[in-house]
Enzyme design. Structure first.
Site, short mmCIF file in Angstrom:
data_model
loop_
_atom_site.label_atom_id
_atom_site.label_comp_id
_atom_site.label_asym_id
_atom_site.label_seq_id
_atom_site.Cartn_x
_atom_site.Cartn_y
_atom_site.Cartn_z
N LYS B 75 7.46 -0.24 3.04
CA LYS B 75 7.25 0.11 4.44
C LYS B 75 8.50 0.78 5.01
CE LYS B 75 5.86 -2.02 8.86
NZ LYS B 75 5.38 -3.27 9.51
N SER B 145 1.31 -3.50 11.83
CA SER B 145 1.99 -2.23 11.74
C SER B 145 2.16 -1.71 10.32
CB SER B 145 3.37 -2.34 12.40
OG SER B 145 4.16 -3.32 11.74
N SER B 169 1.37 -8.25 11.15
CA SER B 169 1.43 -6.87 10.64
C SER B 169 1.29 -6.72 9.14
CB SER B 169 2.72 -6.19 11.10
OG SER B 169 2.68 -5.93 12.48
#
Lengths: 71, 471
Positions: B75, B145, B169
């Protein structure tokens, strides 16, 4: 003392150095009111915990906790 | 969808090489990312060099563990040396990170091959992750996210990608994309070298193709770190060894009431079926309610706003026009609210955590299950869900079922549990006691095996031959 929330928000934004064109005092005031109401909703949860006592936050949590110890 | 275990077997038997796996992963990213936007950066040269190093290690008889030679995504809030960390924001510099985050170092030492950086919702603060598309329906959000990580794993580009989780997330995209997602106990995985959203709620962990992948990943990721004082010195079990033990004899709490309601009927049906399935596998299922969880959202956002504002204070002062308006409003509030609201939220977190702890203790639970989310993937242009007469913002609907496990720090795993009438994935959340990821993974593996939904694949996916060449 000015009790207009928009004026108060604008003054506070200036004091924090956040008086920028993209930060709208009216929207900020409305958002703050929502968040303060949300915070107030926690009073019910905390009623039995002795009110506002920051020391109630246990810095040991969560490492080392063993809920089974309470069983 | 190829798993870490499949890749590992193929590598060690000589049926494939890390270079072949990595080339397939890079080809899949190139073929699919026009639709998915799962990656913000692909490091072909670095990945192929790492793959060749893994192949040399295999040839020399060195075994670095289950992730050796396996392509992974990271990420884009996690530092990877040589690649920029943009945090989904135009305000972050394009200059490459000077050093790897702690968890990236662990991955490299285990021989994992870092393919690239996956797309994040701006500042890891949101559930939409634009412009990422959900591989099950390109007009739907992947969740966030860690939306790029969810899409990349679901589409079979990589069998594992790293996500972060402050209010859900990791588990939100896992549920919406039909992958496994593991938020381990707070302190289990070092946060050093990772941009914060709210430091006292932030967790790192894997999104994976299977529960076994998640177990293998956590064995590599978990452990103390002198650079992160919250990283706990707690022994790290061999999670993979417990996966086939089943659930016979376990007591599993089945949550009802707050914060699950309202939820979509198909989700409720899948959750009831999941509970029945675990009961049929030998678990004792116990209905439980935790009314304190109705306050989870107020506590969650009461902590996120001031902590995020403190972390991004300089950005907010110098370049507020470069921040998404909704996130900017949150940050401004975080700086303007009186400290009493933050302390109250911290105290509320403690109350929520205590309530969950009592629930585990008084019911002698080994695990607690909930639907991961009350709804399936929202349309990209949807602001709200309509649950009958109840209208609720998409973000709040998703976070209300996942956030309590950030507040409590308890480990929570999301596994695919079924599909709604539109063919969109539904997730099952399995929480466990502090540092007992082993039980969550064990329950998840049993459910995954018995439910048989993990083999269903999305319309937008890598052809199998991209990922694992049997030749």
């Amino acid at each position: 003392m000015n009790d207009d929330p928009v004026a108060v928000a604008a003054a506070r934004l200036r004091a924090l150095g956040l008086d920028h064109p993209v930060i709208d005092p009216a929207a900020t005031a409305a958002d703050l009111a929502d968040r303060i109401a949300q915070s107030a909703s926690l009073d019910e949860l905390l009623a039995d915990r002795g009110g506002l006592d920051p020391t109630a936050f246990d810095p040991r949590w969560p490492p080392g906790e063993d809920p089974q110890a309470e069983a | 969808m190829t798993s870490v275990a499949e890749a590992g077997r193929a590598l060690r038997s000589g049926r494939t090489s890390s270079r072949k796996l990595t080339e397939a992963s890079l080809a899949a990213a190139a073929a699919l990312d026009g639709d998915l936007s799962a990656f913000v950066a692909v490091d072909s040269d670095g990945a192929l060099a790492a793959a060749d190093a893994a192949d040399e290690a295999i040839a020399a008889g060195r075994d670095l563990g289950p992730l050796m030679g396996v392509p992974v995504g990271i990420k884009d809030i996690v530092d990877v040396a040589g690649l920029p960390t943009r945090c989904g924001s135009p305000a972050y510099p394009a200059a490459p990170a000077a050093a790897d985050a702690a968890l990236v170092r662990r991955l490299r030492h285990s021989g994992a091959v870092i393919v690239g950086k996956t797309t994040t919702h701006e500042l890891a603060c949101g559930v939409y992750s634009p412009p990422v598309s959900n591989p099950w329906d390109l007009d739907r959000i992947p969740g966030g996210s860690s939306g790029g990580s969810g899409a990349a794993v679901a589409a079979g580009i990589v069998p594992m990608a790293i996500g972060s989780d402050t209010g859900g997330s990791i588990r939100i995209p896992a549920s919406l994309c039909a992958t496994v997602g593991l938020k381990a106990t707070y302190g289990r995985v070092s946060r050093a070298g990772v941009a914060a959203l709210a430091w006292s709620l932030d967790h790192l962990g894997p999104l994976t193709a299977t529960v076994a992948c998640a177990a293998a990943a956590l064995e590599v990721l978990a452990g103390p770190d002198p650079l992160d004082p919250s990283a706990a010195s707690v022994p790290v079990p061999a999670y993979s060894r417990s996966l086939d033990r089943g659930v016979d004899g376990l007591r599993i709490g089945v949550l009802s009431g707050a914060p699950l309601e309202p939820m979509q009927p198909d989700v409720a049906e899948a959750f009831a079926a999941a509970s029945d399935l675990l009961g049929g596998q030998g678990a004792a299922t116990v209905g439980v309610e935790v009314p304190e969880l109705q306050h989870g959202l107020a506590a969650e956002f009461g902590i996120v706003a001031p902590e995020a504002a403190a972390y991004h204070r300089e950005l907010l002062h110098s370049r507020p026009e470069q921040i998404d308006p909704g996130i900017r409003t949150l940050l401004v509030a975080g700086l303007m609210l009186e400290p009493e609201h933050y302390f109250k939220a911290l105290q509320a977190r403690r109350a929520v955590a205590d309530a969950l702890r009592r629930t585990f203790a008084h019911n002698r639970l080994d695990a607690l299950i909930t639907p991961t989310l009350p709804a399936t993937a929202a349309a990209k242009d949807a602001d709200d869900f309509c649950f009958g007469d109840v209208v609720e913002p998409v973000t709040l609907a998703y976070v209300r079922t996942t956030g309590p496990f950030n507040l409590s720090g308890l480990p929570a795993l999301s596994v695919p549990a079924g599909f709604d009438r539109d063919g969109l994935p539904i997730g099952l959340q399995i929480a466990a006691r502090p540092f007992d990821e082993e039980t969550a993974l064990r329950v998840g593996a049993c459910f995954e095996s018995a439910a048989g939904v993990a083999s269903r694949r999305p319309p937008r996916r890598a052809p199998d031959e991209y990922v694992l060449d049997p030749a």
